[in-house]
Design a protein around this motif. Structure first.
Motif, PDB file in Angstrom:
ATOM      1  N   TYR A 159       9.833   3.586  -4.790  1.00 42.64           N
ATOM      2  CA  TYR A 159       8.933   3.528  -4.649  1.00 42.64           C
ATOM      3  C   TYR A 159       8.561   3.385  -3.148  1.00 42.64           C
ATOM      4  O   TYR A 159       9.380   2.473  -2.792  1.00 42.64           O
ATOM      5  N   LEU A 249       6.384  -1.043 -11.273  1.00 38.70           N
ATOM      6  CA  LEU A 249       8.279  -0.681 -10.441  1.00 38.70           C
ATOM      7  C   LEU A 249       9.306  -1.003 -11.660  1.00 38.70           C
ATOM      8  O   LEU A 249      10.299  -0.941 -11.142  1.00 38.70           O
ATOM      9  N   THR A 254      12.097  -0.319  -6.031  1.00 37.82           N
ATOM     10  CA  THR A 254      10.941  -0.492  -4.670  1.00 37.82           C
ATOM     11  C   THR A 254      11.922  -1.016  -3.255  1.00 37.82           C
ATOM     12  O   THR A 254      12.671  -1.830  -2.829  1.00 37.82           O
TER      13      THR A 254
END
Length: 364
Positions: A159, A249, A254
């Motif tokens: 991400y 997530l 991330t």
């Protein structure tokens, strides 16, 4: 800053009620799934819309902490990426450059809580198949590259952080409107003498103002020494954004922003100025335009920190790293690739040999 309860809730690992294994987000769904027993758990759909945070208080105080929290980070000393893994640390390697990450170096750091997330629409296996198909289609690629592409562990879901900015734009402009006209000219001489139409422009003074809403100016919020997501891949359909929930997530890396909010705002302001220029030219009309002065003002500015999905694969060949990227939503692929010297060399030899044979055959 918010209490530690908020921080802990965002990093809370969700376990399977059947076997106790860690649940991971299942791309393309609104579910968490256990990879061991198949149990699924629905992610609660937020009824609230994305929260647009007022920009000025953040820029004035550089982060009133009302929308911030602590997050556990791992910093890559090789490429500079700051990464958070919403799962048990199974593979401590940087998603960009594959360098080892040391769990003992993990530290807590404040970050502006994401306002929205664009969930992955394809899983790792699907992304890996896209990589393999792409690699097989590469001409003159080293054999080692194709072998490396066979390992799905080289493909990781990330991400990536971005800023988005909204604002009301107002601009006064001064310029000129150009209108084309044509004159007939004679060129050449003798038999080459002919008439042509030559385009010219009449210029008229123009002034006025334009205004409108600038929505979701997308600004990249991270920067590494290398491993930059290509422009071709960095295009997402933001209409599919979901209110932030850390459940999305689970099972992915991330990346934390490294470009501060104030720097992102400067880039967004440059983009807004370009938009104002386009609006002014459209307002002037005519066939062409000149802008001599434009005074722009932005009001009611808000921002969001959002997370966008991309699969990254890193591969080393002769001590040089190459990155490949697949958009986790649109499936667009792009990347760097090495070339095999020997494949090119033997291809050139084969072509030269064919030319010689053809020449001898024709000569006979």
């Amino acid at each position: 800053m918010e209490s530690s309860t908020t921080s802990k809730s965002s990093e809370l690992k969700k376990s399977c009620v059947n076997c106790g294994a860690e649940l991971r987000y299942a791309p393309g769904t609104t579910e968490l799934k256990c990879e061991y027993c198949g149990y699924t758990q629905e992610i609660a759909v937020s009824e609230s819309s994305f929260e647009e945070i007022e920009l000025k208080p953040y820029l004035d105080s550089m982060g009133s902490q009302s929308h911030s929290e602590e997050i556990m980070m791992l910093h890559c000393k090789n490429c500079g990426a700051n990464q958070h893994v919403e799962e048990n640390y199974k593979s401590l390697h940087c998603v960009y450059c594959t360098m080892p990450l040391i769990i003992e170096d993990a530290y807590k750091e404040d970050w502006i809580l994401p306002g929205a997330v664009l969930p992955f629409m394809i899983n790792q296996q699907q992304a890996h198949l896209i990589f393999r198909k792409w690699v097989k289609g590469l001409w003159f690629a080293p054999n080692k590259l194709q072998k490396a592409a066979l390992d799905p562990q080289n493909t990781k879901g990330l991400y990536a952080p971005y800023w988005t900015f909204d604002a009301q734009l107002y601009a006064d402009y001064v310029g000129q409107r150009g209108e084309y006209y044509y004159v007939t000219k004679t060129v050449g001489s003798g038999k080459n003498k002919r008439t042509v139409q030559e385009r010219r422009t009449r210029w008229y003074p123009a002034a006025g103002n334009v205004s409108g809403f600038v929505d979701d100016t997308l600004i990249k919020a991270s920067k590494q020494k290398s491993g930059v997501i290509p422009t071709k891949v960095a295009r997402w359909k933001l209409n599919d954004l979901k209110p932030f929930d850390s459940s999305y997530l689970a099972g992915f890396v991330t990346e934390k922003y490294t470009i501060p909010l104030k720097d992102g705002h400067l880039d967004a302001t440059k983009t807004a100025r370009n938009i104002a220029n386009q609006w002014a030219r459209r307002d002037i009309g005519g066939d062409t335009q000149r802008i001599t002065r434009i005074d722009m003002k932005l009001t009611d500015e808000t921002f969001k920190h959002i997370l966008l999905p991309v699969y990254v694969s890193a591969y080393k060949y002769k001590n040089k790293r190459y990155n490949f990227f697949v958009n986790g939503q649109t499936q667009v692929i792009s990347g760097q690739r090495p070339y095999s010297f020997w494949k090119i060399f033997f291809m050139v030899i084969a072509i030269l040999f064919a030319i010689v044979v053809l020449y001898l055959f024709i000569g006979v």
